[in-house]
Scaffold this motif. Structure first.
Motif, mmCIF file in Angstrom:
data_model
loop_
_atom_site.group_PDB
_atom_site.id
_atom_site.type_symbol
_atom_site.label_atom_id
_atom_site.label_comp_id
_atom_site.label_asym_id
_atom_site.label_seq_id
_atom_site.Cartn_x
_atom_site.Cartn_y
_atom_site.Cartn_z
ATOM 1 N N PHE A 120 0.807 -1.224 0.000
ATOM 2 C CA PHE A 120 0.000 0.000 0.000
ATOM 3 C C PHE A 120 0.837 1.270 0.000
ATOM 4 C CE2 PHE A 120 0.939 -0.638 4.455
ATOM 5 C CZ PHE A 120 1.072 0.636 4.973
ATOM 6 N N TYR A 121 2.084 1.200 0.459
ATOM 7 C CA TYR A 121 2.924 2.389 0.580
ATOM 8 C C TYR A 121 3.748 2.683 -0.675
ATOM 9 C CZ TYR A 121 5.807 -1.483 2.295
ATOM 10 O OH TYR A 121 6.440 -2.697 2.446
ATOM 11 N N GLY A 122 3.449 1.980 -1.768
ATOM 12 C CA GLY A 122 4.072 2.300 -3.048
ATOM 13 C C GLY A 122 5.352 1.546 -3.355
ATOM 14 N N GLU A 123 5.564 0.451 -2.654
ATOM 15 C CA GLU A 123 6.746 -0.367 -2.917
ATOM 16 C C GLU A 123 6.341 -1.806 -3.177
ATOM 17 O OE1 GLU A 123 10.622 1.413 -0.650
ATOM 18 O OE2 GLU A 123 9.804 -0.470 0.040
ATOM 19 N N ARG A 124 7.186 -2.478 -3.903
ATOM 20 C CA ARG A 124 7.133 -3.930 -3.970
ATOM 21 C C ARG A 124 8.222 -4.380 -3.019
ATOM 22 N NH1 ARG A 124 5.065 -8.080 -6.425
ATOM 23 N NH2 ARG A 124 6.296 -9.954 -6.791
ATOM 24 N N SER A 125 7.852 -5.157 -2.009
ATOM 25 C CA SER A 125 8.849 -5.532 -1.009
ATOM 26 C C SER A 125 8.562 -6.897 -0.417
ATOM 27 C CB SER A 125 8.910 -4.483 0.105
ATOM 28 O OG SER A 125 7.695 -4.432 0.807
ATOM 29 N N GLY A 126 9.622 -7.464 0.150
ATOM 30 C CA GLY A 126 9.546 -8.737 0.849
ATOM 31 C C GLY A 126 10.552 -8.726 1.975
ATOM 32 N N VAL A 127 10.576 -9.795 2.763
ATOM 33 C CA VAL A 127 11.413 -9.834 3.954
ATOM 34 C C VAL A 127 12.218 -11.126 4.001
ATOM 35 C CG1 VAL A 127 11.389 -9.817 6.489
ATOM 36 C CG2 VAL A 127 9.751 -8.416 5.214
ATOM 37 N N VAL A 128 13.498 -10.979 4.331
ATOM 38 C CA VAL A 128 14.363 -12.133 4.582
ATOM 39 C C VAL A 128 15.025 -11.966 5.953
ATOM 40 C CG1 VAL A 128 14.842 -12.546 2.129
ATOM 41 C CG2 VAL A 128 16.429 -11.149 3.474
ATOM 42 N N ILE A 129 15.397 -13.093 6.542
ATOM 43 C CA ILE A 129 16.199 -13.102 7.758
ATOM 44 C C ILE A 129 17.571 -13.592 7.340
ATOM 45 C CG2 ILE A 129 16.445 -13.956 10.123
ATOM 46 C CD1 ILE A 129 13.812 -12.371 9.559
ATOM 47 N N PRO A 157 1.900 10.950 1.883
ATOM 48 C CA PRO A 157 1.624 10.462 3.236
ATOM 49 C C PRO A 157 0.122 10.360 3.522
ATOM 50 C CG PRO A 157 3.408 12.050 3.296
ATOM 51 C CD PRO A 157 2.857 12.062 1.897
ATOM 52 N N GLU A 158 -0.661 11.289 2.996
ATOM 53 C CA GLU A 158 -2.106 11.259 3.222
ATOM 54 C C GLU A 158 -2.744 10.027 2.561
ATOM 55 O OE1 GLU A 158 -0.391 15.157 3.678
ATOM 56 O OE2 GLU A 158 -0.463 13.947 1.854
ATOM 57 N N TYR A 179 -3.605 2.641 4.588
ATOM 58 C CA TYR A 179 -3.246 1.910 5.797
ATOM 59 C C TYR A 179 -4.491 1.638 6.642
ATOM 60 C CZ TYR A 179 -0.827 0.786 10.179
ATOM 61 O OH TYR A 179 -0.380 0.173 11.316
ATOM 62 N N VAL A 180 -5.299 2.648 6.847
ATOM 63 C CA VAL A 180 -6.531 2.501 7.628
ATOM 64 C C VAL A 180 -7.456 1.486 6.958
ATOM 65 C CG1 VAL A 180 -8.617 3.694 8.413
ATOM 66 C CG2 VAL A 180 -6.368 4.744 8.739
ATOM 67 N N ALA A 181 -7.485 1.496 5.626
ATOM 68 C CA ALA A 181 -8.361 0.589 4.887
ATOM 69 C C ALA A 181 -7.974 -0.882 5.073
ATOM 70 C CB ALA A 181 -8.358 0.951 3.403
ATOM 71 N N GLU A 216 -13.434 -2.426 10.082
ATOM 72 C CA GLU A 216 -14.120 -1.394 10.894
ATOM 73 C C GLU A 216 -14.269 -1.912 12.309
ATOM 74 O OE1 GLU A 216 -15.394 1.701 9.854
ATOM 75 O OE2 GLU A 216 -14.497 1.451 7.886
ATOM 76 N N GLY A 217 -13.951 -1.070 13.290
ATOM 77 C CA GLY A 217 -14.017 -1.535 14.667
ATOM 78 C C GLY A 217 -15.052 -0.853 15.401
#
Length: 147
Positions: free
Chosen positions: A106-115, A133-134, A140-142, A146-147
Motif C-alpha cells: 500500500f505504501y508504493g513499494e514492492r517488497s519482501g522480507v528475509v532473515i 503520506p495522506e 493503511y486505515v483501509a 471497521e471496529g
C-alpha cells in the motif's frame, strides 16, 4: 546540534561470514575490519553503494550480543534496491531465510522480507509508485476492519 550521519551497527556471531554474505547477497564491499589478536572482529564497515553498515562480533563481557530470532525481531533494516524480487532471490541463494515473498504494498513499494543467516531482518523493496503520506494513511486505515 547537527546530525551528520546515522549508521546501522549490527552484532553477529561470525563477522567474517557476515561480510561474505552481505557481499554475495547484496553486492556490498568491505571497507575495512579491526581484528583482535585472538581473531575476533571488533569492528568492520561494509559499503552498500555509499551507505555504510557497521558490524562487530559478540562482546558478552560488554553486554553486546547477536539477535535471538526465537524471541522476535526488534529491528528491521530496509534495503531499497532496483529490483526487490531479484535481490530477495539472491539473498535466499546466499543463505537467508525467506520470511515474506515480495508483493506490492500500500505504501508504493514492492517488497519482501528475509532473515539473514545471522538473525537480522531485512525488508527489501523497490518503488512502484509515488504515494503521498495522506494517501498512504488512507490505504493503511483501509487494511483494518471497521471496529
Amino acid at each position: 546540534m547537527a546530525t551528520h550521519e546515522l549508521f546501522a551497527y549490527l552484532c553477529v556471531a561470525d563477522a567474517a561470514r557476515a561480510i561474505d554474505f552481505y557481499r554475495h547477497a547484496f553486492g556490498a564491499t568491505e571497507k575495512f575490519r579491526l581484528v583482535e589478536p585472538g581473531g575476533r572482529i571488533g569492528h568492520a564497515e561494509v559499503d552498500f553503494d555509499g551507505t555504510i553498515l557497521m558490524l562487530c562480533e559478540e562482546f558478552p563481557e560488554l553486554g553486546i550480543r547477536k539477535p535471538d530470532p526465537a524471541h522476535g525481531h526488534g529491528t528491521t533494516l530496509h534495503l531499497h534496491v532496483d529490483d526487490a524480487d531479484a535481490t530477495i532471490q539472491r539473498a535466499v541463494a546466499a543463505g537467508a531465510t525467506l520470511e515474506r515473498a515480495a508483493s506490492d504494498a500500500f505504501y508504493g513499494e514492492r517488497s519482501g522480507v528475509v532473515i539473514d543467516p545471522f538473525g537480522h531482518r531485512w525488508n527489501i523493496g523497490h518503488s512502484i509508485e509515488e504515494v503521498t503520506p495522506e494517501e498512504m494513511q488512507r490505504r493503511y486505515v483501509a487494511l483494518f476492519p471497521e471496529g
